[in-house]
Enzyme design. Structure first.
Site, PDB file in Angstrom:
ATOM      1  CE  LYS A 249      -4.009  -1.745   2.586  1.00  0.00           C
ATOM      2  NZ  LYS A 249      -5.053  -1.484   1.602  1.00  0.00           N
ATOM      3  NE  ARG A 323     -11.295  -8.928  -3.171  1.00  0.00           N
ATOM      4  CZ  ARG A 323     -11.483  -7.917  -4.009  1.00  0.00           C
ATOM      5  NH1 ARG A 323     -11.841  -8.130  -5.269  1.00  0.00           N
ATOM      6  NH2 ARG A 323     -11.323  -6.679  -3.616  1.00  0.00           N
TER       7      ARG A 323
HETATM    8  N1  BES Z   1      -8.401  -3.615   3.997  1.00  0.00           N
HETATM    9  C1  BES Z   1      -8.494  -3.085   2.692  1.00  0.00           C
HETATM   10  C2  BES Z   1      -9.743  -2.221   2.462  1.00  0.00           C
HETATM   11  C3  BES Z   1      -9.899  -0.975   3.295  1.00  0.00           C
HETATM   12  C4  BES Z   1      -9.476   0.237   2.833  1.00  0.00           C
HETATM   13  C5  BES Z   1     -10.548  -1.016   4.513  1.00  0.00           C
HETATM   14  C6  BES Z   1      -9.646   1.374   3.572  1.00  0.00           C
HETATM   15  C7  BES Z   1     -10.729   0.128   5.273  1.00  0.00           C
HETATM   16  C8  BES Z   1     -10.284   1.332   4.792  1.00  0.00           C
HETATM   17  C9  BES Z   1      -8.511  -4.206   1.652  1.00  0.00           C
HETATM   18  O1  BES Z   1      -7.820  -5.340   1.976  1.00  0.00           O
HETATM   19  C10 BES Z   1      -7.909  -3.655   0.405  1.00  0.00           C
HETATM   20  O2  BES Z   1      -6.756  -3.314   0.447  1.00  0.00           O
HETATM   21  N2  BES Z   1      -8.695  -3.578  -0.671  1.00  0.00           N
HETATM   22  C11 BES Z   1      -8.235  -3.050  -1.897  1.00  0.00           C
HETATM   23  C12 BES Z   1      -8.701  -3.969  -2.999  1.00  0.00           C
HETATM   24  C13 BES Z   1      -8.093  -3.705  -4.331  1.00  0.00           C
HETATM   25  C14 BES Z   1      -6.599  -3.994  -4.307  1.00  0.00           C
HETATM   26  C15 BES Z   1      -8.767  -4.555  -5.371  1.00  0.00           C
HETATM   27  C16 BES Z   1      -8.849  -1.668  -2.069  1.00  0.00           C
HETATM   28  O3  BES Z   1      -9.950  -1.439  -1.620  1.00  0.00           O
HETATM   29  O4  BES Z   1      -8.162  -0.812  -2.608  1.00  0.00           O
HETATM   30 ZN    ZN Z   2      -5.733  -5.241   1.430  1.00  0.00          ZN
END
Ligand code: BES
Ligand code: ZN
Ligand code: ZN
Length: 469
Positions: A249, A323
């Site tokens: 991230k 997921r």
């Molecule tokens: N844990 C995150 C989602 C999230 C983001 C929760 C902000 C709470 C606040 C999740 O695992 C994630 O990183 N999702 C990605 C998915 C993408 C890579 C397809 C996202 O939402 O960007």
């Molecule tokens: Zn994630």
């Protein structure tokens, strides 16, 4: 800190050092001191609604905290609004839960001053009967578990590992009739839970699968044979820290990812609450717990994982880890022949894009179930909004190497939450199921009259749902 609630016949019985509350249609909120007695005049709208009432009760506590009042007192009838069709018992539960909800702050890592932390310690309520008292105390118990959920979720990532989360699950139901079983990596290998194991592989911390079982419903008898009533299964995402993995991230998205186990925390304390309240229901909690780290042992973009279900997952993005672990947990849930499965996860940032921070996104192919969840959300303040999950969306997650990809085809930029939901759907199709993407409600927003940090959503919704289902 949970406050002490004292019931009195009249407010006259309260001491002078108490902050008295008076609710009425004023121009503004103000605190007036007369003859040494402080009264908070709380402004309320002429046309009160349930949504505004949640905020009003919380504002009363927030303002009391603002002037460091340790004791406050009000008359129950001040909160009975003619414009609302709310029964006394419902109102009592609402007040009881919102008081403690608003009093909470995460101070575990703060050094206290000599005066101690700034919490309201006691509330005196008059104008209630035994039935209302019971409802207020029930709300108080609900808020206690909501606040414990917030504390678990707020824990820094360094102090919250899958192992610790499993330990916390056991502590949460200590002395309650809930059985907790924790599978380690070896046991998960035996169960072929490769999806969970793959995501957790990059971490030095061992992945865990937490199982909580509460059998509050009596056994059912059919043709002389005893069997259990089908349970409600709750599945909670338990990522104790989400770095994104090899798809690391960006810096400003990492903060807050200690709360990526909020769904798991909510499941733990919903089970504790259901058991405390001795609900005559069977409820199972399943929490796949991992740390999503970037290391030489991490799973990679392009990996293909054979999940417990036998279906394969093509990893397009290691940051879409939630997921993947939920896929195995949903498969595992079917061992219980559940009546209904509810999963709760901080799953996608896209849910925030769609809804802002005011509601969790829900997904289901069951109209009735959707309505029940929406109603429970509206009544408890854990607001939800349904998004579509039509089968057409499956086209964009069909894999080229494996069966399903964990991210949608990148020529399409939008609808991330729906693609996450339609992915999960592949592992639970044919069962009654609802997915709650609580990413929008992971933390409190300004103006909610609540402390910042984790919100403890959707414990109140889940409890109401289980109670009424
Ligand atoms: N844990 C995150 C989602 C999230 C983001 C929760 C902000 C709470 C606040 C999740 O695992 C994630 O990183 N999702 C990605 C998915 C993408 C890579 C397809 C996202 O939402 O960007
Ligand atoms: Zn994630
Ligand atoms: Zn995540």
């Amino acid at each position: 800190m949970n406050m002490k609630i004292t019931f009195k016949n009249s407010l006259k019985e309260a001491k002078k050092d108490t902050l008295f509350i008076s609710v009425g249609p004023k121009n503004k909120d103000e605190i007036i001191k007369e003859n040494g007695v402080k009264t908070l005049f709380l402004k309320c709208e002429e046309k009160m609604t349930l949504r505004k009432l949640f905020l009003l009760v919380r504002k009363m506590v927030a303002m009391a905290k603002g002037i460091k009042a340790e004791k406050m007192a009000f008359d129950f009838s001040d909160f009975k609004f003619k414009s609302m069709k709310l029964g006394d018992v419902e109102l009592g539960e609402l007040i009881g839960s919102q008081l403690d909800f608003a009093n909470y702050e995460f101070v575990e890592y703060k050094t206290s001053t000599e005066e101690g932390f700034n919490f309201v310690k006691e509330i005196i309520i008059s104008g209630v009967n035994k039935e209302i008292e019971k409802a207020i105390l029930k709300g108080h118990t609900i808020a206690e578990e909501v606040n414990k959920t917030r504390t678990l979720a707020n824990m820094p990532g360094g102090d919250m590992t899958p192992q610790i989360l499993a330990q916390k699950a056991k502590e949460a139901v200590k002395n309650l009739p809930v059985k907790v079983t924790v599978l380690g990596e070896k046991e998960m290998e035996k169960q072929k839970m490769r999806a969970i194991l793959s995501v957790g592989h990059g971490s030095d911390e061992e992945s865990k699968f937490i199982i909580m079982e509460y059998y509050g419903a009596g056994k059912k008898e059919t043709r002389g044979e005893q069997s259990r009533t089908k349970p409600i299964v709750l599945v909670g995402k338990g990522v104790t820290f989400d770095t994104g993995g090899i798809n690391l991230k960006p810096s400003n998205s990492l903060l807050g990812m200690n709360m990526d186990m909020s769904g798991g925390a909510a499941v733990i304390h919903t089970l504790a609450l259901v058991a405390k309240m001795k609900l005559k229901k069977n409820v199972i909690g399943l929490i796949p717990s991992v740390e999503n780290m970037a290391s030489g042992k991490s799973y990679r973009p392009g990996d293909v994982i054979r999940s417990m279900s036998g279906k394969t997952i093509e990893v397009l993005n290691t940051d879409a880890e939630g997921r993947i672990i939920l896929a195995d947990a949903l498969t595992y849930s079917q061992k219980y022949k559940p009546e209904v499965v509810v999963d709760i996860a901080t799953l996608t940032g896209a849910a925030l894009v769609a809804l802002g921070e005011r509601a969790s996104a829900i997904f289901t192919d069951d109209e009735d179930l959707s309505k029940v969840i929406e109603k429970a959300g509206e009544e408890t303040g854990d607001y939800v909004w349904r998004l579509p999950m039509w089968e057409e969306y499956e086209n964009e997650i069909k894999g080229s190497l494996g069966d399903w990809t964990n991210d949608h085809n990148k020529s399409l930029r939008y609808g991330g939450s729906i693609y996450a939901a339609i992915f999960l759907y592949q592992f639970i199709k044919g069962h009654k199921w609802v997915h709650i993407d609580m990413a929008p409600r992971m933390t409190a927003m300004q103006g909610e009259n609540l402390a910042g940090g984790a919100l403890g959503t959707p414990v109140r919704l889940l409890y109401r749902f289980i109670e009424e289902y």
